[in-house]
Design a protein around this motif. Structure first.
Motif, short mmCIF file in Angstrom:
data_model
loop_
_atom_site.label_atom_id
_atom_site.label_comp_id
_atom_site.label_asym_id
_atom_site.label_seq_id
_atom_site.Cartn_x
_atom_site.Cartn_y
_atom_site.Cartn_z
N UNK A 22 -16.72 94.57 55.54
CA UNK A 22 -16.71 94.60 57.17
C UNK A 22 -16.20 96.34 57.01
N UNK A 23 -15.62 96.70 56.55
CA UNK A 23 -15.13 98.59 56.20
C UNK A 23 -16.15 99.00 54.83
N UNK A 24 -16.44 98.00 54.06
CA UNK A 24 -16.77 98.76 52.86
C UNK A 24 -18.66 98.28 52.80
N UNK A 25 -19.26 97.81 53.14
CA UNK A 25 -19.86 97.22 52.48
C UNK A 25 -20.45 96.32 51.58
N UNK A 26 -21.35 96.67 50.76
CA UNK A 26 -21.29 95.86 49.51
C UNK A 26 -21.12 95.92 48.95
N UNK A 77 -27.20 101.37 53.49
CA UNK A 77 -26.38 102.23 55.19
C UNK A 77 -25.62 101.33 55.83
N UNK A 78 -25.25 101.31 56.31
CA UNK A 78 -24.09 100.95 57.41
C UNK A 78 -23.10 101.54 58.22
N UNK A 79 -22.90 100.73 59.32
CA UNK A 79 -22.24 100.98 60.22
C UNK A 79 -21.60 100.33 60.51
N UNK A 132 -10.55 92.09 64.58
CA UNK A 132 -12.09 91.57 64.82
C UNK A 132 -12.76 93.31 64.01
N UNK A 133 -13.87 92.72 63.25
CA UNK A 133 -14.73 93.95 63.33
C UNK A 133 -16.27 93.15 63.06
N UNK A 134 -16.53 94.45 63.31
CA UNK A 134 -18.76 93.83 62.85
C UNK A 134 -19.00 95.01 61.78
N UNK A 135 -20.07 94.43 60.89
CA UNK A 135 -20.73 95.73 60.13
C UNK A 135 -22.04 94.95 60.03
#
Length: 744
Positions: free
Chosen positions: A154-158, A434-436, A452-455
């Motif tokens: 969620x914070x760091x991506x792949x 890319x990611x947000x 909670x979180x989303x990416x």
């Protein structure tokens, strides 16, 4: 079960019970009024890795362990991999002395994300097997290492399936005022270790004025061939002995009988690390930081390959990683004045260049195969933080772009002539992400915190295979994928220092160029070939923890974790596009295998940690981790699952003396628990698998004067000969080190 194994298990259990009893005794003494002079760091500590901004560890529903500069200083490790080993909470695999591949939650290599000063190190050619890239960070310039266990997508991506290892290097320190003059601090180290005749020289200098600060760090290390322990396993006498090796004499390869089988010939290497930071703070709340890092090595011999036999004879005359170089440059701007949209914003563009190579020559041959890789990475991170009442919002974006240049050539070591051979990776390939993300925390009550979180992430890979070496049906690969990940966590603070937390999280890892396009001969005689049809791996991660903290006295935590992996990438037999299960590569015929997506896999386990004060001068620490993993589609064990492992230690501090006695231990892993993929290098271990082991260690620091201190240590005191699970080289035997430090 072997008698020796039973005895070792009994020793481990006894040591853990003794440690726990001692900490309990220390707690009881503290409760009746004895003062504590050593502080036990628990949940009030501030960490950064969970959401890229500073926050209390107590508010985070995920296990985070911190290794501080003071701990690294006492441990005096040879490199950053050894620093992680000494925590007892991270398992580390080694194929060669100049190696170190961390394992978290049953994941390794490109399934763990390495981050340095907020910038990801993982690149397009991070492989799935075993990595040594963490060695390119200098332990002597590290301020702290934060180990975030479990999915962190969620914070760091792949890549953050198993967790994140976030390394934060030291910063310049600014002067308090113009009247005090510049703030100057220097730290210097000279260390010698007996097991590899290690010579390490480190110096750093921090200069700080009111608005400008400079920090420079240089470390040079020289390691001879590593000596393993003399006390081997009674059931497998001579296991790990280096009986013979190859030398080049008078223009010919000669097999030399080793006069000391405990010396693991052709394992030594050298390394140089340089770090330069420039900090400019024009006003309160604004910072500009320029961060330059450079790391390089000599050739690093691949020890397990150099000890590979074929038809009863040593196969290779040369097998080494050429000089591994990492150049890193980042600029970071941080603004910390509250506005309508944020209280803090951090902007971090960075560039990296990574060069690595493989140099391989068969015994008696004059032709050396050379594979050279050059990866250039550009990245940018934007992270923001806003606090609104009981709500905290963290959000941001990240983009990276990798370009890979890959060269394959065969060189005649006598004439210097070269011809082209198959490249390890498709030349000119690109890999971009890319990611947000947005992460939210709500303090429902002072005792109940919801996270909670989303990416959203998107990844694209382009690779073109050379038709001279591969069939036309795999001439190119143009992949793109996207993923939406989320997490939900709850922290509940209970009376009497108890705390309960739970986390549900999803994550992903997109296949990189190493997964899709690599060609590589394995230790078991098979050849990994490209598979352009790989899909992203997906994980559903659960974690629950119960802990208790008595401030300054005791912290104990037990964490359970369970991961379900779908479309898991594993090595399996592979049919080539022409319908064949064998292929000719560099003049030899191999059975073909490839990275493929399996249906489902699961990984689960327990982790326990304990820190406690034992009277005014002693502290005790203990940790243990148990992990199991299985490929549910084929009902076979997963690779990269370490055996039970952990650490126990007692520390003493009084006036000028600091000392620590510790035990590191690993359990046994039988053949039936090995993955059939070959990634765990069963061929490099005993016929019954990886045997259990433990080492006893003692470290001391004595402050001679305000500026001078002397450190010494005795590691593996009993001189145990052992080889950690999945490793291709035996660990260090008894090692006495002596270090002198000068600081002011």
């Amino acid at each position: 079960m072997l008698p020796s194994v039973r005895k070792k298990k009994l020793v481990k259990k006894t040591l853990l019970l003794v440690l726990i009893s001692l900490v309990g005794l220390g707690q009881a003494r503290a409760q009746v009024g004895r003062p504590d002079t050593l502080r036990i760091i628990g949940l009030d500590e501030v960490v950064i890795s969970a959401n890229r901004v500073q926050e209390r560890k107590a508010d985070i529903p995920q296990q985070i362990d911190v290794l501080r500069a003071t701990q690294i200083r006492l441990q005096n490790p040879m490199n950053t991999a050894e620093a992680l080993v000494n925590t007892g909470q991270v398992f580390v695999q080694k194929s060669q002395f100049g190696g170190g591949s961390p394992v978290l939650r049953g994941f390794e290599a490109n399934k763990i994300l390495l981050v340095v000063d907020g910038v990801r190190l993982n690149n397009a050619i991070y492989r799935a097997g075993h990595l040594q890239n963490i060695l390119s960070t200098d332990a002597n310039s590290v301020e702290r290492i934060e180990i975030l266990s479990g999915a962190g997508s969620v914070i760091y991506g792949t890549d953050a399936l198993g967790g994140v290892i976030s390394i934060l290097t030291k910063n310049p320190k600014l002067a308090d005022s113009a009247a005090t003059g510049p703030r100057v601090h220097t730290s210097n180290l000279l260390r010698y270790g007996t097991a590899a005749h290690e010579k390490t020289l480190h110096t750093d200098l921090s200069l700080g004025w009111q608005k400008i600060g400079l920090f420079t760090s240089i470390t040079a290390s020289d390691f001879d061939d590593l000596r393993k322990g003399r006390r081997g396993y009674q059931s497998f006498p001579g296991f790990g002995d280096n009986l013979r090796y190859v030398e080049r004499q008078d223009g010919k390869d000669v097999v030399v009988e080793n006069d000391n089988p405990n010396i693991q010939r052709q394992s030594g290497y050298r390394q140089l690390d340089i770090l330069q930071k420039v900090l400019y703070q024009p006003s309160a709340g604004q910072q500009h930081t320029l961060n330059l890092q450079y790391s390089t090595t000599s050739d690093v011999p691949r020890y397990d390959r150099l000890q590979t036999y074929r038809n009863g004879a040593l196969r290779y005359a040369e097998w080494s990683y050429g000089p591994q170089q990492r150049f890193f440059a980042s600029y970071q701007y941080q603004y910390s004045r509250p506005t309508r949209f944020f209280d803090m914003v951090r902007f971090t563009p960075a560039v990296q260049q990574v060069a690595e190579s493989r140099l391989v020559r068969d015994f008696g041959k004059d032709l050396r195969n050379e594979n050279l890789e050059d990866v250039r990475i550009g990245s940018v991170n934007l992270d923001l933080f806003k606090e609104i009442g009981r709500h905290e919002l963290r959000y941001g974006a990240e983009a990276t772009h990798n370009r890979v240049e890959s060269v394959g050539r065969q060189a005649n070591i006598l004439t210097g002539q070269t011809t082209l051979i198959a490249t390890r990776y498709p030349n000119g390939s690109t890999y971009a992400t890319t990611g947000a993300y947005a992460s939210h925390r709500w303090e429902i009550t002072p005792r109940l915190i919801l996270s909670d979180g989303l990416r959203f992430s998107a990844v694209r890979l382009r690779a073109n295979f050379n038709p001279e070496f591969f069939k036309s049906s795999v001439l190119n690969s143009d992949q793109s994928s996207s993923s939406l990940n989320g997490n939900l966590g709850l922290v509940w603070m209970l009376p009497a220092g108890f705390r309960v937390s739970g986390l549900l999280s999803t994550g992903f890892r997109n296949p990189n160029l190493d997964d899709v396009g690599k060609t590589f001969e394995q230790n078991n005689g098979t050849l990994i070939v490209p598979n352009p049809n790989l899909k992203p791996e997906q994980i559903f991660y659960r974690e629950a923890e119960v802990s208790n903290t008595l401030p300054g006295k005791l912290h104990v935590a037990v964490t359970g974790f369970y991961s379900t992996l779908t479309a898991a990438v594993v090595v399996r037999p592979f049919t080539m596009p022409d319908g064949q299960t064998t292929t000719v590569y560099n003049g030899q015929t191999f059975a073909t295998v490839a990275n493929t997506n399996t249906g489902r896999a699961r990984i689960y386990g327990l982790s326990g940690r304990l820190n406690g004060a034992i009277g005014p001068r002693f502290t005790g620490q203990a940790s243990v981790t148990y992990t199991k993993g299985r490929d549910l589609s084929t009902d076979v064990p997963l690779d990269h699952i370490p055996p039970l492992h952990g650490r126990g230690a007692i520390s003493y501090q009084h006036r000028k003396l600091t000392a620590e006695a510790s035990v590191l231990f690993n359990g046994r892993k039988g053949v039936a628990e090995y993955s059939p993929s070959g990634e765990d290098n069963l061929i490099q271990n005993t016929p019954v698998g990886a045997l259990g082991w433990q080492t006893f260690n003692l470290r001391t620091t004595y402050q001679i004067t305000q500026n001078w201190s002397i450190q010494s240590g005795l590691e593996n005191i009993l001189d145990q000969s052992y080889r950690p699970f999945a490793s291709g080289i035996n660990a260090s035997g008894r090692n006495f080190y002596l270090a002198v430090r000068f600081e002011r």
